[in-house]
Scaffold this motif. Sequence first.
Motif, PDB file in Angstrom:
ATOM      1  N   ALA A  63     111.596 113.530  73.400  1.00  0.00           N
ATOM      2  CA  ALA A  63     112.822 113.133  74.096  1.00  0.00           C
ATOM      3  C   ALA A  63     112.745 111.703  74.614  1.00  0.00           C
ATOM      4  CB  ALA A  63     113.098 114.101  75.244  1.00  0.00           C
ATOM      5  N   GLU A  64     111.521 111.222  74.906  1.00  0.00           N
ATOM      6  CA  GLU A  64     111.356 109.873  75.436  1.00  0.00           C
ATOM      7  C   GLU A  64     111.877 108.795  74.488  1.00  0.00           C
ATOM      8  OE1 GLU A  64     107.396 111.846  76.418  1.00  0.00           O
ATOM      9  OE2 GLU A  64     109.321 112.524  75.636  1.00  0.00           O
ATOM     10  N   TYR A  65     111.874 109.094  73.183  1.00  0.00           N
ATOM     11  CA  TYR A  65     112.369 108.116  72.218  1.00  0.00           C
ATOM     12  C   TYR A  65     113.880 107.900  72.354  1.00  0.00           C
ATOM     13  CZ  TYR A  65     107.854 108.790  69.888  1.00  0.00           C
ATOM     14  OH  TYR A  65     106.506 108.874  69.593  1.00  0.00           O
ATOM     15  N   PHE A  66     114.556 108.787  73.044  1.00  0.00           N
ATOM     16  CA  PHE A  66     116.011 108.718  73.158  1.00  0.00           C
ATOM     17  C   PHE A  66     116.465 108.294  74.556  1.00  0.00           C
ATOM     18  CE2 PHE A  66     114.952 111.606  69.798  1.00  0.00           C
ATOM     19  CZ  PHE A  66     115.939 111.447  68.836  1.00  0.00           C
ATOM     20  N   THR A  67     115.534 108.163  75.473  1.00  0.00           N
ATOM     21  CA  THR A  67     115.929 107.951  76.871  1.00  0.00           C
ATOM     22  C   THR A  67     115.341 106.691  77.490  1.00  0.00           C
ATOM     23  OG1 THR A  67     114.088 109.345  77.615  1.00  0.00           O
ATOM     24  CG2 THR A  67     116.228 110.423  77.263  1.00  0.00           C
ATOM     25  N   GLY A  68     114.711 105.848  76.682  1.00  0.00           N
ATOM     26  CA  GLY A  68     114.102 104.637  77.218  1.00  0.00           C
ATOM     27  C   GLY A  68     115.138 103.675  77.778  1.00  0.00           C
ATOM     28  N   PRO A  69     114.758 102.834  78.753  1.00  0.00           N
ATOM     29  CA  PRO A  69     115.703 101.902  79.377  1.00  0.00           C
ATOM     30  C   PRO A  69     115.922 100.635  78.558  1.00  0.00           C
ATOM     31  CG  PRO A  69     113.533 101.666  80.376  1.00  0.00           C
ATOM     32  CD  PRO A  69     113.427 102.803  79.401  1.00  0.00           C
ATOM     33  N   GLY A  70     117.032  99.967  78.844  1.00  0.00           N
ATOM     34  CA  GLY A  70     117.304  98.642  78.288  1.00  0.00           C
ATOM     35  C   GLY A  70     117.549  98.618  76.797  1.00  0.00           C
ATOM     36  N   ALA A  71     117.477  97.389  76.248  1.00  0.00           N
ATOM     37  CA  ALA A  71     117.756  97.176  74.832  1.00  0.00           C
ATOM     38  C   ALA A  71     116.737  97.886  73.946  1.00  0.00           C
ATOM     39  CB  ALA A  71     117.768  95.682  74.524  1.00  0.00           C
ATOM     40  N   LYS A  72     115.466  97.869  74.363  1.00  0.00           N
ATOM     41  CA  LYS A  72     114.432  98.532  73.576  1.00  0.00           C
ATOM     42  C   LYS A  72     114.710 100.028  73.471  1.00  0.00           C
ATOM     43  CE  LYS A  72     109.422  99.127  73.252  1.00  0.00           C
ATOM     44  NZ  LYS A  72     108.103  98.810  73.878  1.00  0.00           N
ATOM     45  N   GLY A  73     115.118 100.625  74.582  1.00  0.00           N
ATOM     46  CA  GLY A  73     115.438 102.042  74.573  1.00  0.00           C
ATOM     47  C   GLY A  73     116.634 102.349  73.696  1.00  0.00           C
ATOM     48  N   ALA A  74     117.638 101.463  73.724  1.00  0.00           N
ATOM     49  CA  ALA A  74     118.840 101.668  72.912  1.00  0.00           C
ATOM     50  C   ALA A  74     118.509 101.568  71.424  1.00  0.00           C
ATOM     51  CB  ALA A  74     119.902 100.635  73.281  1.00  0.00           C
ATOM     52  N   ILE A  75     117.638 100.611  71.081  1.00  0.00           N
ATOM     53  CA  ILE A  75     117.238 100.450  69.680  1.00  0.00           C
ATOM     54  C   ILE A  75     116.451 101.673  69.211  1.00  0.00           C
ATOM     55  CG2 ILE A  75     115.784  99.133  68.103  1.00  0.00           C
ATOM     56  CD1 ILE A  75     116.538  96.636  69.737  1.00  0.00           C
ATOM     57  N   SER A  76     115.544 102.162  70.073  1.00  0.00           N
ATOM     58  CA  SER A  76     114.759 103.339  69.724  1.00  0.00           C
ATOM     59  C   SER A  76     115.665 104.541  69.489  1.00  0.00           C
ATOM     60  CB  SER A  76     113.761 103.646  70.852  1.00  0.00           C
ATOM     61  OG  SER A  76     113.073 104.852  70.599  1.00  0.00           O
ATOM     62  N   LYS A  77     116.601 104.762  70.389  1.00  0.00           N
ATOM     63  CA  LYS A  77     117.525 105.886  70.243  1.00  0.00           C
ATOM     64  C   LYS A  77     118.339 105.771  68.960  1.00  0.00           C
ATOM     65  CE  LYS A  77     121.261 108.411  72.583  1.00  0.00           C
ATOM     66  NZ  LYS A  77     122.050 108.540  71.337  1.00  0.00           N
ATOM     67  N   ALA A  78     118.852 104.572  68.690  1.00  0.00           N
ATOM     68  CA  ALA A  78     119.665 104.369  67.485  1.00  0.00           C
ATOM     69  C   ALA A  78     118.844 104.632  66.227  1.00  0.00           C
ATOM     70  CB  ALA A  78     120.235 102.955  67.472  1.00  0.00           C
ATOM     71  N   PHE A  79     117.591 104.170  66.241  1.00  0.00           N
ATOM     72  CA  PHE A  79     116.736 104.363  65.067  1.00  0.00           C
ATOM     73  C   PHE A  79     116.472 105.840  64.818  1.00  0.00           C
ATOM     74  CE2 PHE A  79     112.444 105.067  63.383  1.00  0.00           C
ATOM     75  CZ  PHE A  79     112.591 104.506  62.120  1.00  0.00           C
ATOM     76  N   PHE A  80     116.062 106.562  65.871  1.00  0.00           N
ATOM     77  CA  PHE A  80     115.726 107.972  65.676  1.00  0.00           C
ATOM     78  C   PHE A  80     116.970 108.810  65.373  1.00  0.00           C
ATOM     79  CE2 PHE A  80     111.746 106.605  67.569  1.00  0.00           C
ATOM     80  CZ  PHE A  80     110.838 107.322  66.818  1.00  0.00           C
ATOM     81  N   ASP A  81     118.095 108.432  65.932  1.00  0.00           N
ATOM     82  CA  ASP A  81     119.350 109.098  65.559  1.00  0.00           C
ATOM     83  C   ASP A  81     119.627 108.901  64.074  1.00  0.00           C
ATOM     84  OD1 ASP A  81     120.153 110.297  67.915  1.00  0.00           O
ATOM     85  OD2 ASP A  81     121.260 108.542  68.628  1.00  0.00           O
ATOM     86  N   SER A  82     119.376 107.677  63.607  1.00  0.00           N
ATOM     87  CA  SER A  82     119.738 107.321  62.227  1.00  0.00           C
ATOM     88  C   SER A  82     118.920 108.074  61.193  1.00  0.00           C
ATOM     89  CB  SER A  82     119.567 105.813  62.021  1.00  0.00           C
ATOM     90  OG  SER A  82     118.198 105.451  61.914  1.00  0.00           O
ATOM     91  N   ILE A  83     117.691 108.453  61.550  1.00  0.00           N
ATOM     92  CA  ILE A  83     116.845 109.125  60.566  1.00  0.00           C
ATOM     93  C   ILE A  83     116.805 110.639  60.780  1.00  0.00           C
ATOM     94  CG2 ILE A  83     115.426 107.096  60.111  1.00  0.00           C
ATOM     95  CD1 ILE A  83     113.299 108.257  61.958  1.00  0.00           C
ATOM     96  N   GLY A  84     117.736 111.148  61.594  1.00  0.00           N
ATOM     97  CA  GLY A  84     117.880 112.601  61.696  1.00  0.00           C
ATOM     98  C   GLY A  84     117.015 113.284  62.724  1.00  0.00           C
ATOM     99  N   ALA A  85     116.455 112.518  63.675  1.00  0.00           N
ATOM    100  CA  ALA A  85     115.591 113.123  64.685  1.00  0.00           C
ATOM    101  C   ALA A  85     116.400 113.902  65.717  1.00  0.00           C
ATOM    102  CB  ALA A  85     114.760 112.045  65.380  1.00  0.00           C
ATOM    103  N   ILE A  86     115.799 114.980  66.210  1.00  0.00           N
ATOM    104  CA  ILE A  86     116.396 115.814  67.256  1.00  0.00           C
ATOM    105  C   ILE A  86     115.493 115.734  68.473  1.00  0.00           C
ATOM    106  CG2 ILE A  86     117.081 118.146  67.909  1.00  0.00           C
ATOM    107  CD1 ILE A  86     117.381 118.773  64.933  1.00  0.00           C
ATOM    108  N   PRO A  87     116.009 115.286  69.625  1.00  0.00           N
ATOM    109  CA  PRO A  87     115.143 115.167  70.806  1.00  0.00           C
ATOM    110  C   PRO A  87     114.716 116.525  71.348  1.00  0.00           C
ATOM    111  CG  PRO A  87     117.435 114.727  71.389  1.00  0.00           C
ATOM    112  CD  PRO A  87     117.390 114.848  69.896  1.00  0.00           C
ATOM    113  N   VAL A  88     113.449 116.600  71.765  1.00  0.00           N
ATOM    114  CA  VAL A  88     112.953 117.831  72.368  1.00  0.00           C
ATOM    115  C   VAL A  88     111.977 117.454  73.485  1.00  0.00           C
ATOM    116  CG1 VAL A  88     111.074 118.041  70.682  1.00  0.00           C
ATOM    117  CG2 VAL A  88     111.846 120.059  71.928  1.00  0.00           C
ATOM    118  N   ASP A  89     112.070 118.141  74.599  1.00  0.00           N
ATOM    119  CA  ASP A  89     111.197 117.899  75.738  1.00  0.00           C
ATOM    120  C   ASP A  89     109.893 118.667  75.531  1.00  0.00           C
ATOM    121  OD1 ASP A  89     109.933 117.491  78.111  1.00  0.00           O
ATOM    122  OD2 ASP A  89     111.424 118.506  79.367  1.00  0.00           O
TER     123      ASP A  89
END
Length: 236
Positions: A63-89
């Motif tokens: 889940a941390e890949y989707f919740t990071g702060p700032g631009a780096k966090g937004a890029i990480s979320k966009a990347f993992f969304d794009s390749i089909g990742a599902i966040p899990v705690d």
Amino acid sequence: MFKSVARAVVRPVSRVVYRPTVTGRERVPRSGAVLFASNHLSFIDSVVITVVAPRDVRFLAKAEYFTGPGAKGAISKAFFDSIGAIPVDRESNTAAQDSLERGREVLEQQGAFAIYPEGTRSRDGRLYKGRTGVAWLGLTTGCPIVPVALTGTPDLLPVGAKIPRIRPVTVQFGEPIDSASYGDAASARARRRLTDDVMAAIGAMSRQELAGAYNEPPAANVVERMRRVLHRNDPS
């Protein structure tokens, strides 16, 4: 939009740049639910499967890949969304079951889902005993399980590296295994037998040395290390 760009550009570019060797793509069902069960050697394994599979594949990510702060966090979320990742705690007390339920949702919607039966990455390159969650998913949904063998991914992205290197990688898709022929999901014997057959198929392709034990992440502290030693030495 980012997801569309990733699928239209990133995948073909990755194939051209890294030139992975892929065999058995024709064995993957092109429609309906399908569960990919792969060995796990590197952080980049899920990305590799996503790039080369003939289906849009969903998989679990922290889940941390989707919740990071700032631009780096937004890029990480966009990347993992794009390749089909599902966040899990993964710190949740119900993380294991939550993960399986997320996978079942994908399969019940006739999608493709990828799972690592070993549970965590192999740090010594050996193939560890499979946990039966893969069988539970297959037996619960009745979907075929496609064994996948990855070779070379630790060299593609070694531990600590940020950018993938240009290294040879091989991805092999095996013959689909008919989950429905193994029995009921409530049967521990059926789950164990199906899981063992899946791992045998992966091992036959990857030719990894068999560990003969379950894989566990590094112990977080001395207390956890002692608990594991005592558990291994417990005759019960």
